[in-house]
Write an enzyme that holds these catalytic residues in place. Structure first.
Site, PDB file in Angstrom:
ATOM      1  NE  ARG A  10       2.495  -3.399 -16.123  1.00  0.00           N
ATOM      2  CZ  ARG A  10       2.482  -4.738 -16.052  1.00  0.00           C
ATOM      3  NH1 ARG A  10       1.529  -5.412 -16.659  1.00  0.00           N
ATOM      4  NH2 ARG A  10       3.436  -5.389 -15.406  1.00  0.00           N
ATOM      5  NE  ARG A  32       1.526   0.514 -12.220  1.00  0.00           N
ATOM      6  CZ  ARG A  32       2.441  -0.304 -12.755  1.00  0.00           C
ATOM      7  NH1 ARG A  32       3.124  -1.138 -11.981  1.00  0.00           N
ATOM      8  NH2 ARG A  32       2.653  -0.305 -14.047  1.00  0.00           N
ATOM      9  NE  ARG A  77      10.709  -4.526 -15.993  1.00  0.00           N
ATOM     10  CZ  ARG A  77       9.537  -4.128 -15.512  1.00  0.00           C
ATOM     11  NH1 ARG A  77       9.475  -3.314 -14.472  1.00  0.00           N
ATOM     12  NH2 ARG A  77       8.431  -4.536 -16.043  1.00  0.00           N
ATOM     13  CB  CYS A 114       0.766  -7.325  -9.770  1.00  0.00           C
ATOM     14  SG  CYS A 114       1.678  -5.852  -9.323  1.00  0.00           S
ATOM     15  CG  ASN A 156       7.884  -7.735 -13.608  1.00  0.00           C
ATOM     16  OD1 ASN A 156       7.971  -8.928 -13.405  1.00  0.00           O
ATOM     17  ND2 ASN A 156       6.829  -7.166 -14.185  1.00  0.00           N
ATOM     18  CG  ASP A 157      10.226  -2.159 -11.732  1.00  0.00           C
ATOM     19  OD1 ASP A 157      11.200  -2.083 -12.514  1.00  0.00           O
ATOM     20  OD2 ASP A 157       9.107  -1.693 -11.995  1.00  0.00           O
TER      21      ASP A 157
HETATM   22  C1  PEP Z   1       6.589  -4.945 -11.525  1.00  0.00           C
HETATM   23  O1  PEP Z   1       7.535  -4.156 -11.514  1.00  0.00           O
HETATM   24  O2  PEP Z   1       6.682  -6.133 -11.183  1.00  0.00           O
HETATM   25  C2  PEP Z   1       5.267  -4.481 -11.979  1.00  0.00           C
HETATM   26  C3  PEP Z   1       4.211  -5.254 -11.900  1.00  0.00           C
HETATM   27  O3  PEP Z   1       5.209  -3.246 -12.549  1.00  0.00           O
HETATM   28  P1  PEP Z   1       5.644  -2.964 -14.083  1.00  0.00           P
HETATM   29  O4  PEP Z   1       5.951  -4.295 -14.714  1.00  0.00           O
HETATM   30  O5  PEP Z   1       4.518  -2.270 -14.724  1.00  0.00           O
HETATM   31  O6  PEP Z   1       6.851  -2.130 -13.905  1.00  0.00           O
HETATM   32 MG    MG Z   2       7.118  -2.063 -11.806  1.00  0.00          MG
END
Ligand code: PEP
Ligand code: MG
Length: 593
Positions: free
Chosen positions: A311, A347, A478, A515, A467-468
C-alpha cells in the site's frame, strides 16, 4: 444510547463491548486521548512561583524537541533524510530566542501559569503569520500551531494524538478515532492496545492494528467518556470486549488463554518455510500486505511468499507530501530486494477515503469521491513519477504493478497509456526496467467485477479488494461502526461478483488474488479458495494461522463449499458453511474465538 452508568459487578469489574479489530489480550493502564487543541486556562500565581514555571516551560520544550527528533528519525528511516528535513522548521521554532524570551517575560511580570503564557505568545505568532501576503509564510502558521499544541500537551501532561508516538507509560489508548497515519507512527513498546469509538473491522486503523499486532477494539460507543485515564483495563481483541478493573479471576482466565496462545504460536512458527498447499495438493500463494519496505522482513519471518499488496500511500502519508522519483524508487527497490526472489505487488497510490493527505479538501462521501486511480489520472505528473519509480525498481527484482479502484475500462486503458509513455521515456533515457513487468488491477467496485471479462485482455492479474468490494456492493461504509455488522464479505451478492471475476480471469489466463481482510481470516479462507482464488495476501501477523489452515484444508471440500455458498440466500448461511469447513480442518484456530 446512554452509557452514563455502565453496570459494574460488585467487584467493580465492568465489561464494555465493541468490534474486535485485532486479536490478542492485554492488561494495562488506560490513557484517554483528547484530539482537539488543548483547552488552556489562566491561573494567577504567587510572584515567587515564576522560576518553577520557567523550569516547566523549559522541560516542555526539551520534551517536544525529543518527540520531533524521534518522528524525524522514523521518517528519515522510512523515506530518507530529505523528507525528514521538513521537521527542521519545527525544531527551529522551539529554539527561537524571541519566542522563549517573550514567554519568560510574561511568566516573571504577569505571574501566570506557563500554559497560559505560552498559549498567548504562540497565538500572537500564528495570528501574525496568518495575515501575511507571502504564501510560504502563511503555511508556516500551521506548523507553528502544531508545535504550539505539542508544547501545550507536554506542559499539561496530555497525550495528544500526535504525541502518541512518544508516550511516557505503556498504555491502552482510548480515542474517538485514530487516523491511519497516526496509527502508523505508534510506538509499539508504549501503545499496548487501543480502543476507538469509530471504525469497523476493515477500516485502515483496524488493519494497521493487526499489522502492528496491537490488540484493538473499534466501534466501542462513547469509549472516551466511559473510560478514564489511569483506570486499568483488559482488552480481549478476539472477542471485542474491554474489561475495566478486571478481577483476579478474570485475569487468571485470560492468562490461561495467553499461555495456550503462546504454545500454539510455537507450532505455527514451524510452518514458516513450508509451502501453502492443501492436503489434496492445490498449491496457493500466501503473500503479505505491507505499507513500507521495512515490513518485508516481518512478512518473511511470518512465512509469506512474497508481497501481494504494497500500500504505497503510507509512504506519502508518513511525510505528508509526495516523495520525488528518486525517493520512491529507493523505497520500492528496497522492498523488492528484501523480498527477492519472490515478487512484490506494488499498488499505485490509493489516497482518499480514510487515507487523506494533510490539507485534503473535505468531501461529503470520501469513499465515493476523490480517491485512488481517480486522483492519479487527474494528476498525471504525480502518476508518471510513481510509475517511473515502480518501473525503475523492476530492474532489481520481480515487480508486479497494480492499479486500485478501477471502475471503468477507460480508466484502465488510460492508466496503461500513461504506463506506456513512461516505459518509452525510460527506454529513450536508457534507464533499465523489466520489460516483462506484469500489470494488474484491483477488483473493488461492483461495476468492475461485472465486466471483468472486458478488463481481462488488458491485465495479467486481478486482485480482489474484498474490503471495498463489500463496502460498495452492500452500500455499507467500512468506517462506520453503526453499520459494521452489515459489512459481510459472505453476502451472496459479493460472492457472485467474486465468482464472475474468477470466471473471467480463467477464460483469459489471468490469475486472481484476494488481498482484503477476508484473505487472512480463517473463517473465510475456505470460501475464497473454493471460489478459485489463486493467491491470498494478508497482514504478516495472520499469515501463520492462514498457512496452518490451508495445509489442513481439502481443496475439493472447499470447491463443494463454494458451490453450495453460491446457491445460498444469506450471508449467515455462507458464513456458517465456510466456518464449518475451516473449523473441522483446524479446530485449534477457533477454540478462543
Ligand atoms: C480492499 O479494499 O480490500 C483493499 C485491500 O484495499 P484497501 O484496504 O487498501 O482499501
Ligand atoms: Mg481498497
Amino acid at each position: 444510547m446512554n452509557h452514563s452508568s455502565d453496570p459494574a459487578s460488585p467487584s467493580g469489574e465492568r465489561v464494555l463491548r465493541g468490534i474486535p479489530a485485532a486479536g490478542g489480550v492485554i492488561h494495562a493502564r488506560v490513557m484517554v486521548v483528547r484530539q482537539a487543541a488543548p483547552e488552556v486556562v489562566r491561573h494567577s500565581l504567587p510572584a515567587g512561583d515564576a522560576d518553577g514555571e520557567i523550569k516547566r516551560f523549559q522541560n516542555a520544550l526539551v520534551e517536544t524537541r525529543q518527540q520531533i527528533q524521534e518522528i524525524q528519525q522514523r521518517v528519515s528511516e522510512a523515506m530518507g533524510a530529505e523528507e525528514a528535513g521538513i521537521f527542521d522548521a519545527h525544531l527551529l521554532t522551539l529554539e527561537d530566542p524571541t519566542l522563549i524570551q517573550q514567554v519568560v517575560r510574561r511568566l516573571t511580570t504577569d505571574h501566570v501559569n506557563a500554559e497560559w503564557a505560552f498559549h498567548e505568545v504562540i497565538g500572537q505568532y500564528v495570528t501574525a503569520l496568518q495575515v501575511v501576503e507571502d504564501e510560504y509564510l502563511r503555511e508556516r502558521a500551521a506548523d507553528i500551531r502544531d508545535i504550539g499544541h505539542r508544547v501545550l500537551n507536554n506542559l499539561m501532561g496530555l497525550a495528544a494524538e500526535q504525541g502518541l508516538a512518544r508516550l511516557s507509560q505503556p498504555s491502552i489508548i482510548v480515542a474517538h478515532d485514530l487516523a491511519p497515519s497516526t496509527t502508523a507512527m505508534l510506538d509499539r513498546t508504549k501503545v499496548l492496545g487501543f480502543v476507538t469509538e469509530a471504525g469497523g473491522v476493515t477500516s485502515h486503523t483496524a488493519i494497521m492494528a493487526r499489522k502492528l499486532r496491537i490488540p484493538a477494539i473499534v466501534g466501542l460507543p462513547e469509549a472516551t467518556r466511559r473510560l478514564h485515564s489511569g483506570e486499568y483495563a483488559l482488552i480481549d481483541g478476539h472477542g471485542g470486549s474491554l474489561i475495566v478493573n478486571p478481577t483476579d479471576a478474570t485475569l487468571f482466565q485470560y492468562g490461561q488463554i495467553r499461555e495456550r496462545r503462546a504454545a500454539f504460536d510455537q507450532r505455527l512458527s514451524d510452518l514458516r518455510d513450508q509451502p501453502a498447499v492443501t492436503m489434496d495438493g492445490r498449491r496457493l500463494v500466501l503473500a503479505a500486505n505491507i505499507d513500507e519496505p521495512g515490513d518485508v522482513a516481518e512478512a518473511r519471518r511470518a512465512g509469506a511468499e512474497g508481497i501481494g499488496l504494497f500500500r504505497t500511500e503510507y509512504l506519502f502519508l508518513k511525510v505528508g507530501e509526495l516523495p520525488d522519483e528518486d525517493a520512491q524508487t529507493a523505497a520500492y527497490k528496497a522492498a523488492v530486494e528484501a523480498a527477492a526472489p519472490e515478487a512484490v505487488v506494488i499498488r499505485t497510490l490509493d489516497l482518499g477515503g480514510d487515507k487523506l493527505l494533510p490539507g485534503a479538501l473535505p468531501e461529503a462521501n470520501p469513499f465515493l469521491g476523490w480517491r485512488a486511480i481517480r486522483i492519479s489520472l487527474a494528476h498525471r505528473d504525480w502518476f508518471a513519477v510513481q510509475l517511473r519509480s515502480i518501473l525503475r525498481a523492476s530492474a532489481h527484482g520481480k515487480v508486479r504493478l497494480m492499479y486500485p479502484m478501477i471502475s471503468s475500462l477507460e480508466e484502465l486503458l488510460d492508466a496503461n497509456a500513461v504506463l506506456e509513455e513512461c516505459r518509452s521515456a525510460l527506454r529513450t533515457e536508457g534507464i533499465p526496467f523489466d520489460p516483462e513487468l506484469e500489470v494488474g488491477m484491483m477488483i473493488e467496485v461492483p461495476g468492475a467485477a461485472l465486466i471483468a471479462s472486458q478488463f481481462a485482455p488488458h491485465v495479467d492479474f486481478f486482485s480482489l479488494g474484498t474490503n471495498d468490494l463489500t463496502q460498495y456492493t452492500l452500500a455499507v461504509d467500512r468506517m462506520n461502526e453503526r453499520v459494521a455488522t452489515l459489512h459481510r464479505v459472505a453476502h451472496p451478492g459479493v460472492l457472485q461478483l467474486i465468482h464472475l471475476t474468477v470466471l473471467a480471469a480463467r477464460a483469459h489466463g489471468c490469475s486472481v488474488s484476494a488481498c482484503g481482510e477476508a484473505a487472512g481470516d480463517p473463517a473465510f479462507i475456505p470460501l475464497l479458495v473454493g471460489l478459485g482464488v489463486d493467491e491470498l495476501s494478508a497482514t504478516a501477523a495472520v499469515i501463520p494461522e492462514a498457512k496452518f489452515l490451508l495445509r489442513r484444508l481439502k481443496y475439493q471440500e472447499a470447491v463443494e463449499l463454494a458451490q453450495a455458498a453460491l446457491k445460498a440466500g444469506t450471508a449467515s448461511e455462507v458464513e456458517r458453511l465456510s466456518r464449518n469447513v475451516a473449523e473441522q480442518a483446524a479446530p485449534e484456530l477457533f477454540s478462543d474465538r
